[in-house]
Design an enzyme around this catalytic site. Sequence first.
Site, PDB file in Angstrom:
ATOM      1  N   LYS A  47       0.878  -1.182   0.000  1.00 56.74           N
ATOM      2  CA  LYS A  47       0.000   0.000   0.000  1.00 56.74           C
ATOM      3  C   LYS A  47       0.905   1.219   0.000  1.00 56.74           C
ATOM      4  CE  LYS A  47      -3.913   2.409   1.997  1.00 56.74           C
ATOM      5  NZ  LYS A  47      -4.314   2.864   0.638  1.00 56.74           N
ATOM      6  N   ASN A  71     -13.681   3.126  -3.139  1.00 55.15           N
ATOM      7  CA  ASN A  71     -12.966   3.346  -1.881  1.00 55.15           C
ATOM      8  C   ASN A  71     -12.460   4.762  -1.783  1.00 55.15           C
ATOM      9  OD1 ASN A  71      -9.820   3.737  -1.619  1.00 55.15           O
ATOM     10  ND2 ASN A  71     -10.167   2.605  -3.520  1.00 55.15           N
ATOM     11  N   CYS A 130      -3.732   9.127  -6.533  1.00 55.24           N
ATOM     12  CA  CYS A 130      -4.801   8.849  -5.567  1.00 55.24           C
ATOM     13  C   CYS A 130      -5.905   9.889  -5.743  1.00 55.24           C
ATOM     14  CB  CYS A 130      -4.274   8.886  -4.134  1.00 55.24           C
ATOM     15  SG  CYS A 130      -5.618   8.658  -2.942  1.00 55.24           S
ATOM     16  N   LYS A 165       2.485   5.513 -11.352  1.00 56.16           N
ATOM     17  CA  LYS A 165       1.090   5.055 -11.477  1.00 56.16           C
ATOM     18  C   LYS A 165       0.184   6.229 -11.828  1.00 56.16           C
ATOM     19  CE  LYS A 165      -2.388   2.125  -9.339  1.00 56.16           C
ATOM     20  NZ  LYS A 165      -2.667   1.224  -8.239  1.00 56.16           N
ATOM     21  N   GLY A 217     -12.445  -2.643  -9.971  1.00 57.71           N
ATOM     22  CA  GLY A 217     -13.192  -3.868 -10.267  1.00 57.71           C
ATOM     23  C   GLY A 217     -13.611  -3.933 -11.726  1.00 57.71           C
ATOM     24  N   GLY A 243      -6.583  -2.694 -13.448  1.00 60.87           N
ATOM     25  CA  GLY A 243      -7.966  -2.222 -13.498  1.00 60.87           C
ATOM     26  C   GLY A 243      -8.908  -3.338 -13.895  1.00 60.87           C
TER      27      GLY A 243
HETATM   28  C1  SIN Z   1      -6.634   5.693  -0.842  1.00 61.63           C
HETATM   29  O1  SIN Z   1      -5.846   5.419   0.080  1.00 61.63           O
HETATM   30  O2  SIN Z   1      -7.515   6.557  -0.719  1.00 61.63           O
HETATM   31  C2  SIN Z   1      -6.535   4.973  -2.147  1.00 61.63           C
HETATM   32  C3  SIN Z   1      -5.163   5.022  -2.686  1.00 61.63           C
HETATM   33  C4  SIN Z   1      -5.110   5.275  -4.146  1.00 61.63           C
HETATM   34  O3  SIN Z   1      -6.118   5.177  -4.849  1.00 61.63           O
HETATM   35  O4  SIN Z   1      -4.034   5.597  -4.631  1.00 61.63           O
END
Ligand code: SIN
Length: 320
Positions: A47, A71, A130, A165, A217, A243
């Site tokens: 992460k 999310n 993000c 990314k 997803g 993705g």
């Molecule tokens: C997040 O922690 O909000 C998601 C991380 C991301 O999408 O890079």
Amino acid sequence: MSKLSLAVDVAGLRLRNPVMNAAGVLGMSPPILKRVYDSGAGGVVTKSVGPVPRTGHQNPTLVRVSCGALNAMGLPNPGADYYVEEIKALKEMGVPTVASFFGGSVQEFADVARKLTEAGADALELNASCPNVADEMGMLAADAGNLERVTAAVKNETRLPVFVKLSPNVTNIKTVAKAAEWGGADAITAVNTLMGIAIDVNFRRPVLTNTTGGLSGPAVKPVALRCVWEVSQAVEIPVIGCGGIATWTDAVEYLLAGASAVEVGTAVMTHGFEVYGEIVEGLGAYMAENGFSRVEEVVGLAHDAGRDTQSKVDRCSIRV
Ligand code: SIN
């Protein structure tokens, strides 16, 4: 014909196969990421870790929606200093580790990259995308000039391959990918989540505390696949596809679109850890059946077909 091998070298990162987990979905604890590796993945992605500990957004931060999940975690993480030990643990377990990271400034990105390099990561994934902290730190992947500067500063601090990314939430992903390449990126990961909203009809308010979140997803697969297609045409460096990948056919589509490796995230919620082994096994069977002995032989093949179709279209329009 030479012996079939799934091993790949992605900008210097050598993996036993081209399947990794996507950053975030399984957090960053070494035993969980080791499970991903033991389930068949070629390597793991942590992460995103930042310069200092962050609690992230308040719950609810995740909601299942049709064909995926939304999310808005808000980049919770224990901070790079703490995470050094976790990377060392992953290395001791023999797991090829890509450390995903972010910062709030050019200097912070560079500092975190240096710490993760010293900790022993095998590659870095610069999270420029993000969608859940835009108010606080903006979204780097929406600004090509800044992305080039940040990538160059990170490259200055590390000898490791740096994957940048990108976000699908931009007007022209090719321009952003080029900027990362100009900054010295060794590969592009395409893509992060697509911004969306879920609304609770009973409470009559957005479900997520952050209001918006990132959609992942199966719902995002065609969008992400298009991004890989475009980015792989725009840059000379490898592309890692991400993705909506849940099956080996999804993974093959990404390779055909130009990805040299893939990352699988949300599917672990629906398919369990077995998804990694299943994709790897299916990819191997596909290659054997179709006479491929190396993954590189599959990469970008659909572009050739696309060119054939395009030239037929051109010939038709000339006749008309
Ligand atoms: C997040 O922690 O909000 C998601 C991380 C991301 O999408 O890079």
